[in-house]
Design an enzyme around this catalytic site. Structure first.
Site, PDB file in Angstrom:
ATOM      1  CG  ASP A 197      -4.167 -11.021  -3.823  1.00 20.11           C
ATOM      2  OD1 ASP A 197      -3.654  -9.879  -3.782  1.00 20.11           O
ATOM      3  OD2 ASP A 197      -5.152 -11.295  -4.531  1.00 20.11           O
ATOM      4  NE  ARG A 237      -3.927  -2.228   0.212  1.00 21.19           N
ATOM      5  CZ  ARG A 237      -4.496  -2.872  -0.807  1.00 21.19           C
ATOM      6  NH1 ARG A 237      -4.122  -2.652  -2.058  1.00 21.19           N
ATOM      7  NH2 ARG A 237      -5.476  -3.727  -0.593  1.00 21.19           N
TER       8      ARG A 237
HETATM    9  O1  DOR Z   1      -8.945  -8.884  -3.865  1.00 23.85           O
HETATM   10  C1  DOR Z   1      -8.093  -8.193  -4.399  1.00 23.85           C
HETATM   11  N1  DOR Z   1      -7.524  -7.163  -3.755  1.00 23.85           N
HETATM   12  N2  DOR Z   1      -7.748  -8.460  -5.659  1.00 23.85           N
HETATM   13  C2  DOR Z   1      -6.961  -7.641  -6.362  1.00 23.85           C
HETATM   14  O2  DOR Z   1      -6.760  -7.877  -7.512  1.00 23.85           O
HETATM   15  C3  DOR Z   1      -6.433  -6.408  -5.749  1.00 23.85           C
HETATM   16  C4  DOR Z   1      -6.389  -6.512  -4.298  1.00 23.85           C
HETATM   17  C5  DOR Z   1      -6.184  -5.169  -3.626  1.00 23.85           C
HETATM   18  O3  DOR Z   1      -5.223  -4.472  -3.995  1.00 23.85           O
HETATM   19  O4  DOR Z   1      -6.937  -4.823  -2.743  1.00 23.85           O
HETATM   20 ZN    ZN Z   2      -3.207  -8.957  -5.665  1.00 24.28          ZN
END
Ligand code: DOR
Ligand code: ZN
Length: 395
Positions: free
Chosen positions: A285, A38
């Site tokens: 992720d 972030r």
């Molecule tokens: O669930 C998700 N969150 N998928 C994504 O592709 C981006 C990610 C995010 O950056 O929050």
């Molecule tokens: Zn991602």
């Protein structure tokens, strides 16, 4: 002290209490191939101070960070600025995390990809829109990006969900609830996009890395691509391995992410694919959003869940139940990432107690967002120490 390793060798680690040494097993520290820390632009959700602490708590010493920041990381200038901020944040907490950055592809940044080639681990293409405003849905433009990456020997990492299918489905749900999330972004969207990406890898010779595979259909496509000898690799996530659509009942929009949670037969296919060597990696992720954001009514609620500090305990717990070997855990969290991305061995370790159990608690988490979809889960297998550049961090 001598610590036994997962593969029955021994490794010397200084300053571990003698009373504890016998209960520990050493694994190579994890490489998380997929994080959203972030910075810049959304440091209220996470920054590298909290992200790095969460990484260490999860046995992770290397991360590959995504480009969907504000601004999106699509030029050398923006990338340099991001790296500077990240270095400043890491210096404050004395955690010299190994960090790698993806550049985001746009319709017109081929020259920037070239300029950044020695500073990045790969190029990310969002084939479907997700968090942020990075999107390249045109096939001919995608092809040019694949060609450029093939020429520069850069991995192309794709968010494989077809944008046209998602947009068409959205029209079918005028008043959607979170239970519709997986219908708006169906298996078919992942399948169509993954198929296109594999075709592009075939046509251009690029190395393709399909992020967060969630469906049976993707597994079958990757299986065939590998049989054909293509350089196609696949990642899945802890949430797709440990949660299914039924999680909406208890978690509501906290279980909303892209790609969405799927059905049990998809999850079974992912586990099978790990054990068959079709899925190469687990990347978390790790996509922190504040609880306040996550509990907004769907579809204002953002997609994404944190995961970096809980995936090793989840995998160790699966090991305790006979679902996966320690060797396989090391492959999918470490060795395969090194091979795919050309990451050198660091010698970093995570020391785990395979017999201990621990319950995940939101208030103990290091991630700035301080919640987990796995809160309340009691898991067998606990990371106790992370060793990064010979520095020992007690977890
Ligand atoms: O669930 C998700 N969150 N998928 C994504 O592709 C981006 C990610 C995010 O950056 O929050
Ligand atoms: Zn991602």
């Amino acid at each position: 002290m001598k610590i036994k390793t997962y593969n029955n060798l021994e490794v010397e680690v200084e300053n571990i209490p003698e009373s504890e040494a016998a209960s520990l097993t050493a694994l190579p520290a994890l490489i998380d191939t997929h994080v959203h820390f972030r910075t810049p632009g959304a440091e209220y959700k996470e920054n590298w101070e909290t992200g790095a602490q969460a990484a260490i708590a999860g046995g992770v010493t290397s991360v590959l960070d995504m480009p969907n920041n504000t601004p999106s990381i699509t030029t050398e200038e923006i990338l340099d600025e991001k790296i500077k901020l990240v270095d400043e944040q890491l210096a404050k907490i004395n955690i010299p995390l190994h960090k790698y950055f993806y550049l985001g592809a746009t319709a017109d940044n081929l020259a920037e990809i070239e300029k950044c080639k020695d500073k990045i681990i790969g190029v990310k293409i969002f084939m479907g829109a997700s968090t942020g405003n990075l999107l390249v849905s045109d096939y001919e433009i995608q092809k040019k990006i694949f060609q450029k990456c093939a020429e520069l020997n850069l991995v192309v990492a794709v968010h494989a969900e077809d944008d046209d299918i998602i947009n068409a489905e959205k029209n079918n749900f005028p008043n959607p609830t979170v239970e519709d999330h997986g219908k708006i972004r169906p298996n078919r969207a992942a399948k169509v996009a993954a198929k296109k990406a594999i075709e592009l890898a075939r046509e251009t010779g690029a190395t393709l890395y399909i992020l967060h595979c969630s469906t049976l259909e993707e597994v079958e496509l990757v299986r065939r691509a590998k049989q054909d000898g293509l350089k196609v690799f696949a990642e899945t996530t802890p949430h797709h391995l440990f949660l299914t659509e039924t999680a909406y009942e208890t978690l509501g929009t906290k279980a909303q992410m892209n790609p969405p949670l799927r059905l049990q037969n998809d999850q079974d296919a992912l586990w099978q694919a790990i054990n068959d060597g079709i899925i190469d990696t687990v990347g978390t992720d790790h996509a922190p959003h504040t609880l306040q954001e996550k509990t907004s009514p769907y579809p204002q609620s953002p997609s994404g869940v944190p995961g970096i500090e809980t995936y090793l305990p989840l995998l160790l717990d699966a090991h305790s139940k006979g679902k996966i070997s320690l060797e396989k855990i090391v492959e999918i969290t470490h060795t395969n990432a090194q091979k795919i991305f050309g990451i050198k061995e660091t010698g970093d370790l995570v020391l785990v107690n395979l017999e201990e159990t621990k319950t995940i608690k939101n208030e103990s988490l290091k991630t700035k967002c301080r919640w987990s979809p796995f809160a309340g889960w009691t898991l067998k297998g606990v990371p106790k120490y992370t060793v990064l550049n010979k520095i020992i961090y007690k977890i």
